[in-house]
Design a protein around this motif. Structure first.
Motif, mmCIF file in Angstrom:
data_model
loop_
_atom_site.group_PDB
_atom_site.id
_atom_site.type_symbol
_atom_site.label_atom_id
_atom_site.label_comp_id
_atom_site.label_asym_id
_atom_site.label_seq_id
_atom_site.Cartn_x
_atom_site.Cartn_y
_atom_site.Cartn_z
ATOM 1 N N ARG A 195 3.031 8.453 -23.058
ATOM 2 C CA ARG A 195 2.062 8.389 -24.366
ATOM 3 C C ARG A 195 3.169 6.878 -24.478
ATOM 4 N N SER A 196 4.451 7.049 -24.596
ATOM 5 C CA SER A 196 5.090 5.160 -24.506
ATOM 6 C C SER A 196 4.618 4.857 -24.027
ATOM 7 N N ALA A 197 5.603 4.529 -22.292
ATOM 8 C CA ALA A 197 4.670 4.229 -20.754
ATOM 9 C C ALA A 197 3.529 4.078 -20.579
ATOM 10 N N MET A 198 2.278 4.401 -21.368
ATOM 11 C CA MET A 198 1.367 4.078 -21.458
ATOM 12 C C MET A 198 0.733 2.457 -21.969
ATOM 13 N N ILE A 199 1.213 2.807 -22.683
ATOM 14 C CA ILE A 199 0.657 2.332 -23.741
ATOM 15 C C ILE A 199 1.452 0.890 -23.781
ATOM 16 N N GLU A 200 2.925 0.480 -23.028
ATOM 17 C CA GLU A 200 3.643 -0.736 -22.629
ATOM 18 C C GLU A 200 3.132 -0.962 -21.647
ATOM 19 N N VAL A 201 2.764 -0.279 -21.039
ATOM 20 C CA VAL A 201 2.231 -0.759 -19.373
ATOM 21 C C VAL A 201 0.173 -1.676 -19.662
ATOM 22 N N LEU A 202 -0.513 -0.889 -20.620
ATOM 23 C CA LEU A 202 -1.712 -1.851 -21.430
ATOM 24 C C LEU A 202 -1.741 -2.161 -21.917
ATOM 25 N N SER A 203 -0.224 -3.355 -22.032
ATOM 26 C CA SER A 203 0.072 -4.149 -22.877
ATOM 27 C C SER A 203 0.008 -5.044 -21.855
ATOM 28 N N ARG A 222 -6.776 4.228 -14.535
ATOM 29 C CA ARG A 222 -6.677 4.656 -12.702
ATOM 30 C C ARG A 222 -5.757 4.454 -11.667
ATOM 31 N N HIS A 223 -6.145 2.799 -11.769
ATOM 32 C CA HIS A 223 -5.327 2.518 -10.611
ATOM 33 C C HIS A 223 -4.415 1.115 -10.854
ATOM 34 N N HIS A 224 -4.213 0.630 -12.024
ATOM 35 C CA HIS A 224 -3.182 -0.512 -12.525
ATOM 36 C C HIS A 224 -2.032 0.791 -13.587
ATOM 37 N N ALA A 225 -2.926 0.756 -14.522
ATOM 38 C CA ALA A 225 -1.794 1.525 -15.787
ATOM 39 C C ALA A 225 -1.268 2.654 -15.236
ATOM 40 N N PHE A 226 -1.909 3.371 -14.878
ATOM 41 C CA PHE A 226 -1.231 5.190 -14.679
ATOM 42 C C PHE A 226 -0.410 5.175 -13.860
ATOM 43 N N PRO A 227 -0.621 4.581 -12.355
ATOM 44 C CA PRO A 227 0.506 4.988 -11.342
ATOM 45 C C PRO A 227 1.850 3.964 -11.763
ATOM 46 N N ASN A 228 1.784 3.258 -12.684
ATOM 47 C CA ASN A 228 3.177 1.861 -13.005
ATOM 48 C C ASN A 228 3.261 3.026 -13.821
ATOM 49 N N ALA A 229 2.556 3.657 -15.062
ATOM 50 C CA ALA A 229 3.410 4.212 -15.968
ATOM 51 C C ALA A 229 4.226 5.944 -15.800
ATOM 52 N N ILE A 230 3.510 6.306 -14.835
ATOM 53 C CA ILE A 230 3.754 7.450 -14.114
ATOM 54 C C ILE A 230 5.239 7.928 -13.802
ATOM 55 N N ILE A 231 6.001 6.259 -13.376
ATOM 56 C CA ILE A 231 7.218 6.248 -12.523
ATOM 57 C C ILE A 231 8.136 6.521 -13.081
ATOM 58 N N PRO A 232 8.339 6.165 -14.981
ATOM 59 C CA PRO A 232 9.454 6.178 -15.493
ATOM 60 C C PRO A 232 10.096 8.094 -15.837
ATOM 61 N N LEU A 296 16.297 8.189 -5.724
ATOM 62 C CA LEU A 296 16.763 7.576 -4.102
ATOM 63 C C LEU A 296 14.961 7.460 -4.235
ATOM 64 N N LEU A 297 14.541 7.302 -4.971
ATOM 65 C CA LEU A 297 12.946 7.641 -5.555
ATOM 66 C C LEU A 297 12.507 6.374 -5.607
ATOM 67 N N TYR A 298 13.545 5.583 -6.857
ATOM 68 C CA TYR A 298 13.338 4.559 -7.689
ATOM 69 C C TYR A 298 12.925 3.142 -6.090
ATOM 70 N N GLY A 299 14.236 3.319 -6.159
ATOM 71 C CA GLY A 299 14.788 2.447 -4.379
ATOM 72 C C GLY A 299 13.413 2.462 -3.385
ATOM 73 N N VAL A 300 12.617 3.899 -3.807
ATOM 74 C CA VAL A 300 11.960 3.811 -2.396
ATOM 75 C C VAL A 300 10.265 2.995 -2.914
ATOM 76 N N PHE A 301 10.291 2.956 -3.859
ATOM 77 C CA PHE A 301 8.794 2.715 -4.603
ATOM 78 C C PHE A 301 8.879 1.303 -4.849
ATOM 79 N N ASP A 302 10.432 0.429 -5.535
ATOM 80 C CA ASP A 302 10.358 -0.284 -5.600
ATOM 81 C C ASP A 302 11.335 -1.085 -5.176
ATOM 82 N N PRO A 303 11.085 -1.805 -4.419
ATOM 83 C CA PRO A 303 12.277 -2.540 -3.568
ATOM 84 C C PRO A 303 13.514 -3.670 -4.068
#
Length: 313
Positions: A195-203, A222-232, A296-303
């Motif tokens: 919830r906190s991650a989604m609220i931050e991304v949606l703003s 689905r295509h912008h907010a959720f993929p970015n919120a799920i990483i943390p 390590l996955l963070y490094g893969v997804f976020d250069p």
């Protein structure tokens, strides 16, 4: 390749150091907590029998000698024998592992299947009665200890309703209450974090820009907010992998589940040093490996993280 080594190398070294610290701390504390000879042979045992027991298990040697021998043997995958069963400690743990995994894996899946959708739904209905209700439930979920939650589920679904057995592992229905006990607390934490991650991304401005371009709200989420919120959330999930092993100790004790957790309780009570050390090492390896994998996955997804890490070395 050099950039990869600069990024991953320090993380691998930190993981190895963390495991070594856990092994050392566990080794010292277990031997300072009591004499296994007295615990296993009993206070009425004769002095020659106690001395023979200590000599047989190497407990008569100085602590640093015992430690060096243990580490050298562990490097060859020899973690000692159980003082109670006389079998290799690793074998005893592996014999119980399938039953513990049979609880952990469904519980982890249920944790994510409940926590992520509920947290995302609450974020999209922020400050409504839905959001407030979800937050109240999550507070209850992660503040109630797992053994209390387990006893509550037994009282409701076993004693009162008679729907599920209160203990044992002999029937498929026996899995339901232990899995729920392990999953619900973690689901509450994941829901709040999502919830906190989604609220931050949606703003963020790019969400506003996507909406201004005429993209539907469903597509924005689905295509912008959720993929970015799920990483943390992945980081938290990595921590929870090891937490599930630790939580199994209480849950298996409450439900009489013959897994690693119950073996740990018995081994601690009887000062079965080798078995306790193997189980705690397993917990440390699980948590450290999960966190290393998430890093390590963070490094893969976020250069950008690779570049930041490399520049700081």
């Amino acid at each position: 390749m050099s950039a990869v080594f600069r990024f991953a190398g320090p993380k691998v070294l930190r993981a190895g150091l963390s495991i070594l610290i856990v092994v050392t701390f566990t080794f010292v504390v277990l031997r300072a907590s009591g004499d296994p000879a007295l615990q296993i042979l009993g206070p009425s045992a004769r002095a020659p029998d106690l001395e023979a027991f200590r000599r047989h298990w190497g407990l008569d040697q100085p602590l640093y000698v015992q430690y060096v021998r243990y580490v050298l043997a562990a490097l060859h995958c020899d973690f000692g024998n159980s003082m109670l069963a006389g079998k290799p400690a690793l074998q005893l743990v592996f014999e119980r592992a399938p039953l513990t995994l049979a609880l952990m894996l469904p519980a982890l899946a249920l944790t994510m299947l409940i926590g992520i959708p509920v947290g995302a739904y609450a974020a999209m209905h922020r400050d409504t009665w839905v959001d407030r209700s979800v937050m109240m439930l999550t507070v209850f979920g992660f503040t109630v200890p797992s053994f209390v939650l387990g006893l509550l589920l037994i009282l409701i679904f076993s004693v009162t309703l008679g729907l599920f057995p209160s203990g044992g592992a002999d029937r498929p229905e026996s899995f339901v209450l232990p899995v729920l006990t392990l999953a619900l607390g973690g689901a509450a934490i994941i829901a709040r974090f999502t919830r906190s991650a989604m609220i931050e991304v949606l703003s963020q401005l790019y969400i506003v820009a996507a909406s201004a371009k005429g993209v539907t709200w469903r597509q924005v989420v689905r295509h912008h907010a959720f993929p970015n919120a799920i990483i943390p959330v992945l980081t938290l999930f990595g921590l929870m992998l090891g937490g599930q092993v630790a939580g199994a100790v209480l849950v298996e004790s409450v439900f009489g589940w013959p897994g690693i957790g119950q073996l740990l309780v018995v081994s601690v009570a009887n000062r079965d040093l080798a078995v306790v050390q193997v189980i705690l090492l397993l917990v440390a390896l699980t948590m450290t490996s999960a966190n290393l994998l998430m890093d390590l996955l963070y490094g893969v997804f976020d250069p950008r993280l690779r570049g930041t890490n490399s520049g700081s070395q």
